[in-house]
Each structure stands twice: as structure tokens, then as C-alpha cells.
Design a protein around this motif. Structure first.
Motif, PDB file in Angstrom:
ATOM      1  N   SER A  22     -11.602   7.926 -10.821  1.00  0.00           N
ATOM      2  CA  SER A  22     -12.157   8.690  -9.698  1.00  0.00           C
ATOM      3  C   SER A  22     -12.356  10.147 -10.097  1.00  0.00           C
ATOM      4  N   SER A  25      -9.077  12.277  -9.213  1.00  0.00           N
ATOM      5  CA  SER A  25      -7.924  12.210 -10.105  1.00  0.00           C
ATOM      6  C   SER A  25      -8.233  12.842 -11.455  1.00  0.00           C
ATOM      7  N   GLU A  93      -6.719   2.963 -10.960  1.00  0.00           N
ATOM      8  CA  GLU A  93      -6.984   3.355  -9.578  1.00  0.00           C
ATOM      9  C   GLU A  93      -7.731   2.243  -8.843  1.00  0.00           C
ATOM     10  N   GLU A  94      -6.975   1.341  -8.258  1.00  0.00           N
ATOM     11  CA  GLU A  94      -7.600   0.183  -7.616  1.00  0.00           C
ATOM     12  C   GLU A  94      -8.439   0.562  -6.406  1.00  0.00           C
ATOM     13  N   ALA A  95      -8.179   1.711  -5.796  1.00  0.00           N
ATOM     14  CA  ALA A  95      -8.923   2.111  -4.603  1.00  0.00           C
ATOM     15  C   ALA A  95     -10.323   2.622  -4.926  1.00  0.00           C
ATOM     16  N   TYR A  96     -10.593   2.911  -6.191  1.00  0.00           N
ATOM     17  CA  TYR A  96     -11.868   3.531  -6.551  1.00  0.00           C
ATOM     18  C   TYR A  96     -12.733   2.675  -7.458  1.00  0.00           C
ATOM     19  N   PRO A 115      -2.018  -2.076 -10.983  1.00  0.00           N
ATOM     20  CA  PRO A 115      -2.439  -1.223  -9.853  1.00  0.00           C
ATOM     21  C   PRO A 115      -1.459  -0.063  -9.676  1.00  0.00           C
ATOM     22  N   TYR A 116      -2.001   1.163  -9.611  1.00  0.00           N
ATOM     23  CA  TYR A 116      -1.110   2.337  -9.632  1.00  0.00           C
ATOM     24  C   TYR A 116      -1.619   3.472  -8.765  1.00  0.00           C
ATOM     25  N   GLN A 117      -2.475   3.157  -7.794  1.00  0.00           N
ATOM     26  CA  GLN A 117      -3.094   4.218  -6.997  1.00  0.00           C
ATOM     27  C   GLN A 117      -2.077   5.063  -6.249  1.00  0.00           C
ATOM     28  N   LYS A 118      -1.120   4.407  -5.604  1.00  0.00           N
ATOM     29  CA  LYS A 118      -0.146   5.133  -4.799  1.00  0.00           C
ATOM     30  C   LYS A 118       0.615   6.149  -5.634  1.00  0.00           C
ATOM     31  N   ASN A 121      -1.635   9.105  -6.682  1.00  0.00           N
ATOM     32  CA  ASN A 121      -1.969  10.017  -5.576  1.00  0.00           C
ATOM     33  C   ASN A 121      -0.784  10.829  -5.074  1.00  0.00           C
TER      34      ASN A 121
END
Length: 352
Positions: A22, A25, A93-96, A115-118, A121
């Protein structure tokens, strides 16, 4: 601590490197904004990948990363970096990522994806002093634009025309981009919290709601003001006063260590006791920074304490369908003993 070192602090045997896709980030890690690219952060090195459109700017401005032009073969460049840095387990970043992008990267890259978004962020919830400086400046620009645009509002102009004037004022006063497309609605359209500017002409007796913000050196501002054109009815004044009282109650409850739910309830109780509880549907506030909506939030779902130096909106509202709505929004910084309001525009009902 540099942001890059913050990211390195969440690496372990289970996640040996971070794959930052993203823009937000990448900017946070590099402390410089490049529109397109990728970054890999490992314990013993970091690589930043972009193409010929941005390579010169990246090489001149990005520190602590090896900057690489991936024009020939992106996947070969990424795999070479993974091998050099000894990374086989990669936090991403699974959210992006779209499903198609994820499937391609997982197929092409020689690493297991975690998965490591949390975790990625987490650090953005609490701002560094230099980040706060940028956000304060962005909010100053927003205040200046509001003062100026109020002098441009005229009966008969359309919502679209007013939105255009507002955008001009935001850029004229130093904005480097928009935090989001401004919300500019009038009359009965103000009952829609996220209404879109249309061809409706402003009329005397209208409420006009303007929700807007700018980017300054990558960081967002956010602000909402509801003003009246010509006059305001007794009910309009009552609703406005209730929303303002609710916002002030929420601000008074806001400090580091207090949960977002408690803050939301402080404002919501004022609106509920005034008989308008069913007309306040959204949360009291959201965090912002590199993005206009970040975490944590001041709403009924967040029972976690707000961190020190979080930056969040304070924006209760009342929306009466097909009649009118009111929202008042400031941005505050959470401190140990309260909060610092960085929005300076007046909040008493303004009748133009």
C-alpha cells in the motif's frame, strides 16, 4: 525511533520480513511518498522497488532503503531481495491486495505469505511529533479555506458550484491534495450524512453542510461545519445546539486511556436525552493520519483505550429525513490529561 525500525520490531522467526504494497505503509516506512511501488523490510536490510517514472525521486529522497528499478522483471527483483535478506516467511497487507494480486504474488515469490495487516498498522495509531506538525498544518489550511469559502456562498448557486469554490480555497491556502471528495449538501439534502453535491440551488432558510479536508505532506485534515443561509428556524437552532453540546461532551471525555465507546456514549447521551437518539446513526469519530479513516475509532464497538497521541475526529450529528441535518466536526489529539483541539474555526451557529 524511525518508522522503519518500528516495522523491524514486529519481525520474528514466524514473520521474517514485511511486504509493503500500500502507498500508505510504504510512505510510513520510507517517510517519503512515491505513488507506485513495493517495499520489503527485513531485519538486516530494506529494499524499495519502483519504476523509471519515480526512480530518480526515490533515489534522492528515500533513506535507509536500497532503491531498485524493477522495470525488467518485478518478480525477479523481489525474489532476489528475499534471498539476500534471508526471508522465507513474509508478512503482507491483506487489506490492500486484490485476490488476483495475492494469487500472483504467492505463485511468483519464493516465500510463505502471512496476513499481517493489523500488526503493520499498529504503529500509525499514535503519531510522532513530526506527524502531528503536519496534521496541525493541514488543519490550519482547512480552517483558512472555511473562512474564505463562507464569503463566497450565495443564494442561487448550486451545491456543485459551492463544492468547486471550496476545493479552490483548499488548494489556494496550501492544500497539496484532497483528503476525500468534499461533501457539500444543502436544505433537505443535509439529512444524508455522506450526500453528494448536486444541482440543487441554495435557498434562504437552508442549512448547508460542508465536510472537507486536505493533504499536507501526506497527512490528512478533516472538518465539518453546518451553516445557515439567511435565517434558521427554531427547530434548526435547537438541533444545532444539541449537536454542539454533544460534540463538546465528547471532547470533554476524550483523553488517552479512555475507550472509544465511552467517548461515543458521552456525546450520544446528549443527543438521546434531547429526543434525537434515533437520528444519530454513525460513530462519534474516527482516527486519521495518512488515510482519512484509520483505527482506532471512537464508536460503540471500540472498547479499547485510545492511545496517547492518537488523532481522531469529533463529529456527532443529527439527521432528520427529508428535513435537514447538522454535523459539526473537529480533529483532536489525545493527551494524557485530555485532548488538544487543532480545529480553530468557530462553532456557534453561523448565519450567512
Amino acid at each position: 525511533m524511525k518508522n522503519l525500525e518500528k516495522y523491524r520490531s514486529i519481525l520474528s522467526d514466524e514473520v521474517q520480513g514485511l511486504f509493503l504494497t500500500s502507498r500508505y505503509s510504504r510512505m510510513y516506512a520510507a517517510e517519503f511518498d512515491i505513488a507506485e511501488g513495493y517495499a520489503i523490510v527485513g531485519k538486516n536490510g530494506a529494499r524499495y522497488f519502483t519504476d523509471s517514472r519515480y526512480i530518480e525521486s526515490a533515489q534522492k529522497n528515500i533513506k535507509d532503503f536500497e532503491v531498485i528499478d524493477f522495470a525488467r522483471d518485478l518478480y525477479a527483483c523481489l525474489n532476489a531481495a528475499l534471498k539476500e535478506l534471508g526471508i522465507t516467511k513474509l508478512g503482507f497487507e491483506e487489506a490492500y491486495l486484490t485476490v488476483a494480486e495475492f494469487d500472483t504474488f504467492r505463485e511468483k515469490l519464493q516465500a510463505d505469505f502471512v496476513p499481517y495487516q493489523k500488526q503493520i498498522n499498529t504503529f500509525r495509531a499514535s503519531k510522532e511529533p513530526w506527524e502531528l506538525d503536519r496534521m496541525i498544518k493541514a488543519q490550519e489550511i482547512t480552517d483558512l479555506a472555511f473562512t474564505e469559502v463562507c464569503g463566497r456562498i450565495r443564494e442561487g448557486m448550486t451545491e456543485k458550484e459551492l463544492a468547486a469554490e471550496l476545493i479552490y480555497c483548499l488548494y489556494k491556502n496550501g492544500g497539496e491534495g484532497l483528503s476525500f471528495d468534499p461533501i457539500v449538501v444543502s436544505g433537505p439534502n443535509t439529512s444524508m450524512p455522506h450526500g453528494v453535491p448536486g444541482d440543487r440551488k441554495l435557498q434562504k432558510g437552508d442549512f448547508i453542510t460542508m465536510d472537507f479536508g486536505v493533504l499536507y505532506q501526506g497527512y490528512c485534515s478533516d472538518m465539518t461545519r453546518t451553516v445557515a443561509l439567511g435565517y434558521a428556524t427554531e427547530e434548526m437552532r435547537k438541533v444545532y445546539a444539541t449537536v454542539l453540546e454533544a460534540q463538546l461532551a465528547g471532547i470533554a471525555a476524550s483523553k488517552a486511556g479512555v475507550s472509544g465507546k465511552v467517548i461515543d456514549e458521552a456525546a450520544r447521551n446528549v443527543i438521546r436525552e434531547a429526543g434525537y437518539g434515533e437520528y444519530f446513526g454513525h460513530g462519534y469519530g474516527h482516527s486519521l493520519g495518512l488515510e482519512i479513516h484509520e483505527s482506532p475509532n471512537c464508536n460503540l464497538r471500540n472498547e479499547e483505550p485510545m492511545p496517547l497521541h492518537a488523532v481522531a475526529s469529533a463529529e456527532p450529528g443529527i439527521y432528520l429525513p427529508d428535513q435537514f441535518g447538522v454535523r459539526i466536526e473537529d480533529v483532536v489529539i489525545f493527551e494524557e490529561d485530555g485532548c488538544h483541539n487543532i480545529t480553530k474555526s468557530p462553532k456557534d451557529l453561523l448565519i450567512l
